[in-house]
Design an enzyme around this catalytic site. Structure first.
Site, PDB file in Angstrom:
ATOM      1  N   GLU A  83      29.016-102.966 104.333  1.00  0.00           N
ATOM      2  CA  GLU A  83      28.890-104.410 104.141  1.00  0.00           C
ATOM      3  C   GLU A  83      28.422-104.762 102.732  1.00  0.00           C
ATOM      4  OE1 GLU A  83      26.938-106.496 107.337  1.00  0.00           O
ATOM      5  OE2 GLU A  83      26.844-108.338 106.168  1.00  0.00           O
ATOM      6  N   LYS A 261      20.154-108.978 113.737  1.00  0.00           N
ATOM      7  CA  LYS A 261      21.274-108.248 113.115  1.00  0.00           C
ATOM      8  C   LYS A 261      21.022-108.120 111.612  1.00  0.00           C
ATOM      9  CE  LYS A 261      25.580-107.570 111.336  1.00  0.00           C
ATOM     10  NZ  LYS A 261      25.976-107.653 109.908  1.00  0.00           N
ATOM     11  N   ASP A 277      20.305 -91.306 114.412  1.00  0.00           N
ATOM     12  CA  ASP A 277      21.121 -91.894 115.479  1.00  0.00           C
ATOM     13  C   ASP A 277      20.989 -93.428 115.441  1.00  0.00           C
ATOM     14  OD1 ASP A 277      22.066 -92.835 117.946  1.00  0.00           O
ATOM     15  OD2 ASP A 277      21.449 -91.033 119.017  1.00  0.00           O
ATOM     16  N   HIS A 376      27.382-113.560  98.971  1.00  0.00           N
ATOM     17  CA  HIS A 376      28.378-112.634  99.497  1.00  0.00           C
ATOM     18  C   HIS A 376      29.681-112.714  98.714  1.00  0.00           C
ATOM     19  CE1 HIS A 376      27.666-110.500 103.258  1.00  0.00           C
ATOM     20  NE2 HIS A 376      26.789-111.409 103.588  1.00  0.00           N
TER      21      HIS A 376
HETATM   22  P1  NAD Z   1      16.768 -81.112 118.421  1.00  0.00           P
HETATM   23  O1  NAD Z   1      16.616 -80.659 119.823  1.00  0.00           O
HETATM   24  O2  NAD Z   1      17.925 -80.599 117.640  1.00  0.00           O
HETATM   25  O3  NAD Z   1      15.436 -80.800 117.600  1.00  0.00           O
HETATM   26  C1  NAD Z   1      14.179 -80.918 118.172  1.00  0.00           C
HETATM   27  C2  NAD Z   1      13.560 -79.553 118.348  1.00  0.00           C
HETATM   28  O4  NAD Z   1      13.370 -78.953 117.085  1.00  0.00           O
HETATM   29  C3  NAD Z   1      12.195 -79.635 118.986  1.00  0.00           C
HETATM   30  O5  NAD Z   1      12.320 -79.591 120.373  1.00  0.00           O
HETATM   31  C4  NAD Z   1      11.480 -78.415 118.407  1.00  0.00           C
HETATM   32  O6  NAD Z   1      11.612 -77.315 119.251  1.00  0.00           O
HETATM   33  C5  NAD Z   1      12.236 -78.118 117.110  1.00  0.00           C
HETATM   34  N1  NAD Z   1      11.465 -78.410 115.888  1.00  0.00           N
HETATM   35  C6  NAD Z   1      11.438 -77.650 114.764  1.00  0.00           C
HETATM   36  N2  NAD Z   1      10.670 -78.219 113.821  1.00  0.00           N
HETATM   37  C7  NAD Z   1      10.188 -79.353 114.335  1.00  0.00           C
HETATM   38  C8  NAD Z   1       9.322 -80.385 113.830  1.00  0.00           C
HETATM   39  N3  NAD Z   1       8.786 -80.342 112.591  1.00  0.00           N
HETATM   40  N4  NAD Z   1       9.048 -81.436 114.619  1.00  0.00           N
HETATM   41  C9  NAD Z   1       9.577 -81.515 115.867  1.00  0.00           C
HETATM   42  N5  NAD Z   1      10.376 -80.565 116.404  1.00  0.00           N
HETATM   43  C10 NAD Z   1      10.689 -79.488 115.646  1.00  0.00           C
HETATM   44  O7  NAD Z   1      16.865 -82.699 118.286  1.00  0.00           O
HETATM   45  P2  NAD Z   1      16.110 -83.916 118.956  1.00  0.00           P
HETATM   46  O8  NAD Z   1      15.391 -84.634 117.866  1.00  0.00           O
HETATM   47  O9  NAD Z   1      15.313 -83.530 120.158  1.00  0.00           O
HETATM   48  O10 NAD Z   1      17.351 -84.801 119.458  1.00  0.00           O
HETATM   49  C11 NAD Z   1      18.040 -85.615 118.557  1.00  0.00           C
HETATM   50  C12 NAD Z   1      19.519 -85.675 118.910  1.00  0.00           C
HETATM   51  O11 NAD Z   1      19.672 -86.061 120.266  1.00  0.00           O
HETATM   52  C13 NAD Z   1      20.244 -86.699 118.103  1.00  0.00           C
HETATM   53  O12 NAD Z   1      21.429 -86.112 117.599  1.00  0.00           O
HETATM   54  C14 NAD Z   1      20.595 -87.775 119.125  1.00  0.00           C
HETATM   55  O13 NAD Z   1      21.780 -88.446 118.743  1.00  0.00           O
HETATM   56  C15 NAD Z   1      20.764 -86.972 120.369  1.00  0.00           C
HETATM   57  N6  NAD Z   1      20.672 -87.627 121.688  1.00  0.00           N
HETATM   58  C16 NAD Z   1      20.315 -88.950 121.832  1.00  0.00           C
HETATM   59  C17 NAD Z   1      20.229 -89.506 123.097  1.00  0.00           C
HETATM   60  C18 NAD Z   1      19.796 -90.953 123.247  1.00  0.00           C
HETATM   61  O14 NAD Z   1      19.336 -91.550 122.283  1.00  0.00           O
HETATM   62  N7  NAD Z   1      19.908 -91.564 124.430  1.00  0.00           N
HETATM   63  C19 NAD Z   1      20.512 -88.726 124.230  1.00  0.00           C
HETATM   64  C20 NAD Z   1      20.847 -87.381 124.043  1.00  0.00           C
HETATM   65  C21 NAD Z   1      20.915 -86.832 122.772  1.00  0.00           C
END
Ligand code: NAD
Length: 425
Positions: A83, A261, A277, A376
């Protein structure tokens, strides 16, 4: 963080020179921003590991918002958006806030919640108390699922149990609250919810059905506030009218939707640039915009201070991470995070919220004064002129005619272009 965020002449040089300037300015090697050049960015091979049925990658412009000072530190903000005007508007509002010390931000601990829905429970209220009694056992089971997170100081912190009245009957809904540290946390909490679900259904004496995080992430809030100098905004009348504009958004859901928005124009751009996300953040924002009375309202609030300046505040859920998701695998997102210089997900969430407030103020100021279209117009006119077939040499003339005529439409651009080519003024 902290790198001087006022980049002089930045907009007057081509993108490659801007990248070089970023490297010089942040003291990082030019290589660290190489992935922002599309030819060096996400490859189809990398993309093929990210989602299914990959046939290519989509380019989205990535700009840098300048002038931001947050909690006394300067920061350059990467924004990915299609945008026009968004990056310029954020930079402009940040410049005004800067004069009064910039943005002040804070955030809650990064607590995400998963829900476990239990159906077919005979005694929902009794089940609720039995589950609360099993708190320690359930939190321990959840932690066993993610030793790495626990090691990093995160893990399951609390649980609550609600009895939700629904059409087919009453559901027992257990909320598991998890400190996810620097992750967005969806996968982390979903895995924990799945791990404890069998024990939850035993205790509740029912059947565990859904086991997934809630995007209404109201235990993971980020806040920003700033003072915007009245004279720079355009005077006391402009401040008064911005307050009126904010008040309409608080009172009227039709206006609130567009107001919010505008906030998300800034927020989503930084969320996308950092590989986070966007849908999770947007659904969190909209669900937070519904007050306890069930009415959808504005996420931000505007007042005047004792000196007649505008004060703005914004608070909303900000589930973003620096590990997991696309943040670590997308090369351009990694460059964007390097540019920000943030060390924790909480810092990132606060920068994003400050950008949302800046974007909001810029839009309200335009609306309360000249209207949104003028600002714009020249950027929009460029897009219209290019789509009408204007070459690089024809572009400036076509754009200035469209803006001068105040008619920024494809048919007019084609007419202007035809006149230009026919040698008519
Ligand atoms: P992930 O599981 O890839 O990473 C998290 C893991 O990384 C933790 O469980 C931990 O074991 C590890 N880790 C390593 N270093 C860390 C640190 N410094 N801090 C925290 N954890 C650390 O990812 P996530 O963040 O659990 O999930 C994010 C993804 O899930 C995104 O891609 C999102 O789009 C997707 N997702 C979203 C939804 C929703 O929003 N409804 C549903 C399902 C999946």
């Amino acid at each position: 963080m902290s790198v001087y965020s006022r980049l002089s002449g930045f907009r007057d040089v081509p993108p490659a020179a801007r990248r070089a300037q970023l490297a010089e300015h942040t003291g990082r090697a030019p290589d660290e921003f190489r992935a922002l050049d599309p030819s060096e960015g996400l490859t189809v091979e990398q993309a093929d590991h990210m989602i299914e049925n990959v046939v290519g990658v989509l380019g989205v412009p990535l700009g840098v918002a300048t002038n931001f000072t947050i909690n006394g530190d300067d920061v350059l903000v990467p924004m990915a958006t299609e945008e026009p005007s968004v990056v310029a508007a954020a930079s402009n509002a940040a410049r005004i806030a800067r004069a009064a010390g910039g943005f002040h931000t804070s955030s809650s601990r990064p607590i995400m919640q998963a829900q476990i829905q239990v159906v077919d429970v005979e005694d929902p209220e009794g089940a609720r108390l039995r589950l609360l009694d099993a708190r320690a056992e359930l939190l321990r089971m959840a932690d066993e699922q993610d030793p790495q997170l626990v090691e990093l100081g995160g893990g399951a912190r609390e649980l609550s149990v609600r009895v939700v009245e629904a059409r087919p009957g009453r559901y027992v809904v257990l909320h598991l609250m998890v400190d996810v540290r620097d992750a967005m946390g969806a996968n982390a909490v979903n895995s924990m919810a799945e791990a404890v679900a069998t024990r939850v259904e035993e205790i509740a004496r029912g059947r565990a059905l859904l086991r997934i995080l809630t995007n209404k992430a109201d235990t993971r809030l980020a806040r920003a506030n700033a003072v915007f100098d009245a004279a720079t905004l355009g005077g006391a009348d402009v401040v008064r009218d911005i307050v009126h504009a904010g008040a309409l958004a608080e009172a009227d859901p039709y206006r609130a939707a567009t107001h919010n928005k505008g906030i998300l124009n800034g927020i989503t751009a930084v969320v996308l640039a950092t590989g986070n996300d966007t849908r999770a953040v947007e659904s969190g924002a909209h669900s937070h915009a519904v007050g306890s009375d069930g009415r959808y309202t504005a996420l931000s609030h505007f007042e005047t201070d004792a000196d007649g300046n505008l004060t703005g505040t914004l608070e909303l859920p900000m589930p973003v991470g620096l590990v997991g998701g696309a943040t670590k695998v997308h090369p351009a997102a990694r460059s964007a995070v390097r540019l920000l210089g943030v060390a924790t997900a909480q810092q990132l969430s606060e920068v994003i919220t400050a950008v949302g407030l800046a974007q909001n103020v810029a839009a309200l100021r335009a609306l309360a004064t000249e209207g949104i279209q003028r600002g714009h117009m020249s950027l929009h006119a460029r897009n219209v002129a290019v789509s009408a077939g204007a070459s690089a040499t024809e572009l400036p003339q076509v754009v200035s005619r469209l803006v001068a005529d105040r008619v920024v439409r494809a048919d007019h651009a084609e007419r202007v272009l035809a006149e230009l080519r026919a040698g008519r003024p």
